[in-house]
Design a protein around this motif. Structure first.
Motif, PDB file in Angstrom:
ATOM      1  N   MET A   1       0.844  -1.288   0.069  1.00  0.00           N
ATOM      2  CA  MET A   1       0.062   0.034  -0.292  1.00  0.00           C
ATOM      3  C   MET A   1       0.875   1.191   0.061  1.00  0.00           C
ATOM      4  O   MET A   1       0.567   2.239  -0.681  1.00  0.00           O
ATOM      5  CB  MET A   1      -1.109   0.011   1.396  1.00  0.00           C
ATOM      6  CG  MET A   1      -1.826   1.110   1.302  1.00  0.00           C
ATOM      7  SD  MET A   1      -3.125   0.984   0.013  1.00  0.00           S
ATOM      8  CE  MET A   1      -4.568   1.385   0.554  1.00  0.00           C
ATOM      9  N   ARG A   2       2.052   1.307   0.795  1.00  0.00           N
ATOM     10  CA  ARG A   2       2.822   2.420   0.701  1.00  0.00           C
ATOM     11  C   ARG A   2       3.399   2.641  -0.639  1.00  0.00           C
ATOM     12  O   ARG A   2       3.732   3.830  -1.028  1.00  0.00           O
ATOM     13  CB  ARG A   2       3.918   1.952   1.933  1.00  0.00           C
ATOM     14  CG  ARG A   2       5.031   3.390   2.028  1.00  0.00           C
ATOM     15  CD  ARG A   2       5.867   3.109   3.225  1.00  0.00           C
ATOM     16  NE  ARG A   2       6.688   1.948   2.918  1.00  0.00           N
ATOM     17  CZ  ARG A   2       7.611   1.502   3.672  1.00  0.00           C
ATOM     18  NH1 ARG A   2       7.497   1.743   4.977  1.00  0.00           N
ATOM     19  NH2 ARG A   2       7.956   0.517   3.233  1.00  0.00           N
ATOM     20  N   ASN A   3       3.916   1.489  -1.353  1.00  0.00           N
ATOM     21  CA  ASN A   3       4.351   1.837  -2.823  1.00  0.00           C
ATOM     22  C   ASN A   3       3.605   2.194  -3.609  1.00  0.00           C
ATOM     23  O   ASN A   3       3.695   3.218  -4.438  1.00  0.00           O
ATOM     24  CB  ASN A   3       4.839   0.532  -3.061  1.00  0.00           C
ATOM     25  CG  ASN A   3       6.254  -0.008  -2.518  1.00  0.00           C
ATOM     26  OD1 ASN A   3       6.869   0.776  -2.020  1.00  0.00           O
ATOM     27  ND2 ASN A   3       6.270  -1.238  -2.603  1.00  0.00           N
ATOM     28  N   ILE A   4       2.217   2.180  -3.547  1.00  0.00           N
ATOM     29  CA  ILE A   4       1.121   2.675  -4.363  1.00  0.00           C
ATOM     30  C   ILE A   4       0.903   4.023  -4.123  1.00  0.00           C
ATOM     31  O   ILE A   4       0.783   4.851  -4.841  1.00  0.00           O
ATOM     32  CB  ILE A   4      -0.131   1.929  -4.073  1.00  0.00           C
ATOM     33  CG1 ILE A   4      -0.157   0.388  -4.759  1.00  0.00           C
ATOM     34  CG2 ILE A   4      -1.394   2.669  -4.687  1.00  0.00           C
ATOM     35  CD1 ILE A   4      -1.333  -0.312  -4.428  1.00  0.00           C
ATOM     36  N   GLY A   5       0.765   4.321  -2.838  1.00  0.00           N
ATOM     37  CA  GLY A   5       0.770   5.861  -2.162  1.00  0.00           C
ATOM     38  C   GLY A   5       2.050   6.535  -2.929  1.00  0.00           C
ATOM     39  O   GLY A   5       1.507   7.829  -3.086  1.00  0.00           O
ATOM     40  N   SER A   6       3.091   6.097  -2.571  1.00  0.00           N
ATOM     41  CA  SER A   6       4.377   7.005  -2.972  1.00  0.00           C
ATOM     42  C   SER A   6       4.333   7.100  -4.515  1.00  0.00           C
ATOM     43  O   SER A   6       4.715   8.106  -5.359  1.00  0.00           O
ATOM     44  CB  SER A   6       5.442   6.251  -2.721  1.00  0.00           C
ATOM     45  OG  SER A   6       5.741   5.009  -3.260  1.00  0.00           O
ATOM     46  N   GLY A   7       3.851   6.229  -5.377  1.00  0.00           N
ATOM     47  CA  GLY A   7       3.768   6.061  -6.851  1.00  0.00           C
ATOM     48  C   GLY A   7       2.836   7.252  -7.424  1.00  0.00           C
ATOM     49  O   GLY A   7       3.066   7.974  -8.272  1.00  0.00           O
ATOM     50  N   VAL A   8       1.697   7.287  -6.649  1.00  0.00           N
ATOM     51  CA  VAL A   8       0.520   8.259  -6.846  1.00  0.00           C
ATOM     52  C   VAL A   8       1.052   9.584  -6.519  1.00  0.00           C
ATOM     53  O   VAL A   8       0.800  10.486  -7.223  1.00  0.00           O
ATOM     54  CB  VAL A   8      -0.859   7.799  -6.239  1.00  0.00           C
ATOM     55  CG1 VAL A   8      -1.574   8.921  -6.205  1.00  0.00           C
ATOM     56  CG2 VAL A   8      -1.362   6.587  -6.555  1.00  0.00           C
ATOM     57  N   GLY A   9       1.592   9.630  -5.245  1.00  0.00           N
ATOM     58  CA  GLY A   9       2.183  11.088  -4.979  1.00  0.00           C
ATOM     59  C   GLY A   9       3.354  11.448  -5.965  1.00  0.00           C
ATOM     60  O   GLY A   9       3.254  12.674  -6.406  1.00  0.00           O
ATOM     61  N   THR A  10       4.133  10.764  -6.467  1.00  0.00           N
ATOM     62  CA  THR A  10       5.198  11.129  -7.392  1.00  0.00           C
ATOM     63  C   THR A  10       4.750  11.329  -8.567  1.00  0.00           C
ATOM     64  O   THR A  10       4.933  12.501  -9.372  1.00  0.00           O
ATOM     65  CB  THR A  10       6.313   9.953  -7.476  1.00  0.00           C
ATOM     66  OG1 THR A  10       6.836   9.545  -6.311  1.00  0.00           O
ATOM     67  CG2 THR A  10       7.329  10.289  -8.535  1.00  0.00           C
ATOM     68  N   SER A  11       3.493  10.784  -9.180  1.00  0.00           N
ATOM     69  CA  SER A  11       2.878  11.126 -10.238  1.00  0.00           C
ATOM     70  C   SER A  11       2.146  12.413 -10.392  1.00  0.00           C
ATOM     71  O   SER A  11       2.160  13.375 -11.194  1.00  0.00           O
ATOM     72  CB  SER A  11       1.857  10.110 -10.568  1.00  0.00           C
ATOM     73  OG  SER A  11       2.617   8.789 -10.997  1.00  0.00           O
ATOM     74  N   LEU A  12       1.437  12.523  -8.999  1.00  0.00           N
ATOM     75  CA  LEU A  12       0.834  13.795  -8.929  1.00  0.00           C
ATOM     76  C   LEU A  12       1.584  15.101  -8.921  1.00  0.00           C
ATOM     77  O   LEU A  12       1.477  16.201  -9.572  1.00  0.00           O
ATOM     78  CB  LEU A  12       0.048  13.768  -7.719  1.00  0.00           C
ATOM     79  CG  LEU A  12      -1.310  12.994  -7.724  1.00  0.00           C
ATOM     80  CD1 LEU A  12      -2.048  12.959  -6.241  1.00  0.00           C
ATOM     81  CD2 LEU A  12      -2.218  13.389  -8.537  1.00  0.00           C
ATOM     82  N   VAL A  13       2.769  14.984  -8.150  1.00  0.00           N
ATOM     83  CA  VAL A  13       3.764  16.020  -8.186  1.00  0.00           C
ATOM     84  C   VAL A  13       4.409  16.409  -9.427  1.00  0.00           C
ATOM     85  O   VAL A  13       4.435  17.572 -10.107  1.00  0.00           O
ATOM     86  CB  VAL A  13       4.825  15.860  -7.127  1.00  0.00           C
ATOM     87  CG1 VAL A  13       5.971  16.678  -7.127  1.00  0.00           C
ATOM     88  CG2 VAL A  13       4.251  15.840  -5.675  1.00  0.00           C
ATOM     89  N   THR A  14       4.751  15.298 -10.277  1.00  0.00           N
ATOM     90  CA  THR A  14       5.369  15.409 -11.576  1.00  0.00           C
ATOM     91  C   THR A  14       4.224  16.086 -12.727  1.00  0.00           C
ATOM     92  O   THR A  14       4.724  16.967 -13.184  1.00  0.00           O
ATOM     93  CB  THR A  14       5.624  13.990 -11.983  1.00  0.00           C
ATOM     94  OG1 THR A  14       6.647  13.541 -11.130  1.00  0.00           O
ATOM     95  CG2 THR A  14       6.371  14.208 -13.462  1.00  0.00           C
TER      96      THR A  14
END
Length: 116
Positions: A1-14
């Protein structure tokens, strides 16, 4: 779940950085119109400096436009990072105050499930 959250966060920031950089570049370019006397003076001055450095007239003018464009891109990128930082600050503030509303965790509870 943490990996999904970090992936979504990185995508949103990018995505936010890219969109805000495009927005700021559009706004900055509106101020650097070819008909503007300030813009023409800047191009002329840069062209003269580049021509004095050994470039031909056409290459110096193209180099001046390239340097101005590079400057606009750098400024737009900087403004996009500022906008993104503001959004992340608001998100962190919201999470900070939500932490006081959430129910407290009981560290000793929850281990009494029957085995099936």
């Amino acid at each position: 779940m943490r990996n999904i959250g970090s992936g979504v966060g990185t995508s949103l920031v990018t995505t936010l950085l890219a969109r805000r950089a495009q927005f700021h570049q559009q706004v900055l370019v509106e101020h650097a119109k070819a008909g503007s006397s300030t813009f023409q003076n800047t191009v002329k001055g840069l062209s003269q400096r580049l021509a004095h450095g050994g470039l031909g007239t056409h290459e110096a003018q193209m180099g001046a436009y390239a340097r101005i464009y590079r400057s606009v891109q750098a400024q737009a990128s900087c403004l996009a990072y500022i906008d993104t930082f503001k959004v992340l600050c608001v998100g962190a503030a919201v999470m900070f105050f939500l932490a006081f509303i959430l129910k407290k965790n009981d560290p000793g509870g929850g281990g009494d499930r029957p085995i099936e």
